[in-house]
Design an enzyme around this catalytic site. Structure first.
Site, PDB file in Angstrom:
ATOM      1  CG  ASP A   1     -14.797   1.542  -1.452  1.00 38.78           C
ATOM      2  OD1 ASP A   1     -15.876   2.115  -1.228  1.00 38.78           O
ATOM      3  OD2 ASP A   1     -13.695   2.066  -1.198  1.00 38.78           O
TER       4      ASP A   1
ATOM      5  CE  LYS B   1      -3.954   1.906   2.526  1.00 35.24           C
ATOM      6  NZ  LYS B   1      -4.858   1.670   3.691  1.00 35.24           N
TER       7      LYS B   1
END
Length: 492
Positions: free
Chosen positions: A250, A111
């Site tokens: 999401d 990430k």
């Protein structure tokens, strides 16, 4: 370069429209901040290699290991109730999957690893502060026994990222059972791509709920299991005072894990309207709203599965409605089980939920600290001499006294003695949580002074949250008025 990482990316074997194939963007000068050596070993990875130059290069995204098929996944999502048909991994790369020592397949994702086709004009990078926040919060959740993604490593990049100011850049290597979301299904449903929905559902069943494949109606079984997993998860959030902050579709994992730690936080004073997220201006994702929002998100998931449930629209809708309606009783059952454990109740009586809610009501009215109240109840459960520690948390101590009379009458009908009850309660009521002011303090030390010692000490304390740690007792203290942190940010 030979990289000893046994990657096997099953998601990459799905059709190309599920993702974009690309590798991480290299960084200038990667430096390891922290490696989760125990997690690495559990994944079957070599911690010493990961801590070395080649391993740090991999964790930063400078090297792609053999066997990896890096990709950025496509997904959609409802963000604060508004549907966005394409989101996707805008600053994350799924490097690959490994099968850990328990035989479980796990994703390894970087990430902050650079831009992707889903970045929407963003830089695809992460600042150090949000990386450290996710590391602390996800590892604290794991230690509390709550399903969650895990932090494998944090690495600084030697580069700056620009938000409202220039900040040190970082990459978080995180591990998940998968990164399949409600929004992943929504992406294909919005396109009317029933073939992709079926492939995705089959993949999710195979990976997470293989017993559903044996059902006469496997896609309904998938929905029912995801509903059950989310009900149990959100109940556990509430029982430790956790507020996710951005419960968009999401950010809802099909695997039932806590995922995408952004402006999340733990409550200090109990108030069901508590909101920390700076972007949640109307309290949609407040602490007390989380069960309702979870069910709303699951209804959106059920909608995506309608073409798979039945050839008859009416039958499909009926199946979906029944599955989603099961969320409420499943949540209540899980929540009440946790609340009983927190109150020291080993048996079940009809009035237990009302007893717990009465305590929460007087806590809210008296601005009592959520975590400390329940932890000190452990001492009070051993005998009335422990009451004083709880009373001091209430603006009007008599409010606690009035509630405790009914609690003690209820405890008198329990089989355990006071000492046994107190021990059981200490396993349900943590002494230590990642209090927001503590998290912000370690972030400021790291970002402003490059001092990671407070970060390491906080992680050490949170790794054993249910045990009293006299040397670190101050970590259990709520913030002083001048220390309170009322707003958190997602870092994008």
């Amino acid at each position: 370069m030979t990289v000893p990482l046994p990657f096997d990316n099953s998601y990459a074997r799905l059709p190309e429209r599920f993702f974009a194939r690309l590798g991480p963007t290299p960084v200038a000068a990667p430096k390891l901040v922290r490696l989760n050596r125990a997690l690495a070993a559990g994944l079957g990875l070599d911690p010493d290699w990961l801590a070395g130059p080649d391993g740090v290069g991999f964790l930063a995204g400078n090297h792609v290991p053999a066997g990896a098929e890096p990709l950025a996944a496509a997904y959609a999502g409802h963000q604060f109730g508004n549907f966005v048909p394409q989101l996707g991994d805008g600053r994350a790369i799924l490097v690959g999957e490994v099968v850990d020592r328990t035989g479980t397949r796990r994703d390894v994702q970087l990430k902050g690893s650079g831009p992707t086709p889903f970045s929407r004009r963003g830089d695809g990078r992460a600042a150090l502060g949000p990386v450290l926040r996710e590391y602390v919060l996800s590892e604290a959740m794991a230690a509390l026994g709550i399903p969650t993604t895990r932090a494998l490593a944090a690495v600084t990049t030697g580069e700056r990222v620009y938000r409202e100011e220039a900040l040190p850049g970082a990459v978080l290597a995180r591990v998940a059972s998968s990164h399949i979301r409600v929004g992943t299904f929504q992406f294909f449903a919005a396109q009317g791509d029933v073939e992709a929905l079926r492939l995705l559902a089959d993949h999710a069943i195979h990976r997470h709920y293989p017993e559903a494949a044996e059902s006469a109606r496997p896609y309904c079984a998938l929905l029912e299991r995801v509903v059950a997993a989310q009900a149990a998860l959100v109940a556990r959030w509430l029982n430790v005072g956790f507020i996710h902050g951005v419960m968009n579709t999401d950010n809802v994992s099909i695997a039932g894990e806590t995922i995408d730690y952004g402006p999340c936080a733990f409550m200090d004073e109990y108030d069901p309207a508590t909101v920390f997220s700076a972007i949640d201006r109307h309290g949609r994702y407040a602490y007390g709203n989380q069960p309702r929002i979870a069910q709303w998100n699951l209804a959106r998931f059920a909608e995506t599965l309608l073409p798979l449930l039945s050839g008859s629209e009416a039958e499909a809708v009926a199946e979906a409605e029944a599955a989603v309606a099961a969320f409420a009783p499943r949540f209540e059952e899980a929540y009440l089980a946790g609340l009983r454990a927190k109150l020291g109740l080993a048996t079940a009586e009809d009035g237990d939920l009302a007893l717990g809610r009465d305590l929460l009501r007087v806590m809210a009215e008296n601005r009592a600290d959520f975590t400390l109240t329940f932890r000190r109840l452990c001492d009070a459960a051993a005998g009335p001499e422990g009451d004083d520690g709880v009373r001091r948390l209430f603006a009007e101590p008599a409010a606690y006294d009035a509630w405790a009379e009914g609690w003690r009458r209820r405890l008198a009908r329990e089989p355990l003695d006071g000492a046994e009850r107190a021990r059981a309660m200490r396993a349900a009521n943590p002494a230590f949580i990642p209090r927001n002011h503590r998290v912000e303090a370690v972030i400021r030390a790291a970002v402003d002074r490059e001092d990671f010692a407070p970060f390491e000490e906080l992680l050490a304390v949170l790794a054993d949250p249910y045990r009293d740690q006299p040397a670190f007792a101050h970590y259990a203290d709520p913030p002083k008025p001048e220390e309170r942190v009322l707003r958190t940010f997602c870092g994008t």
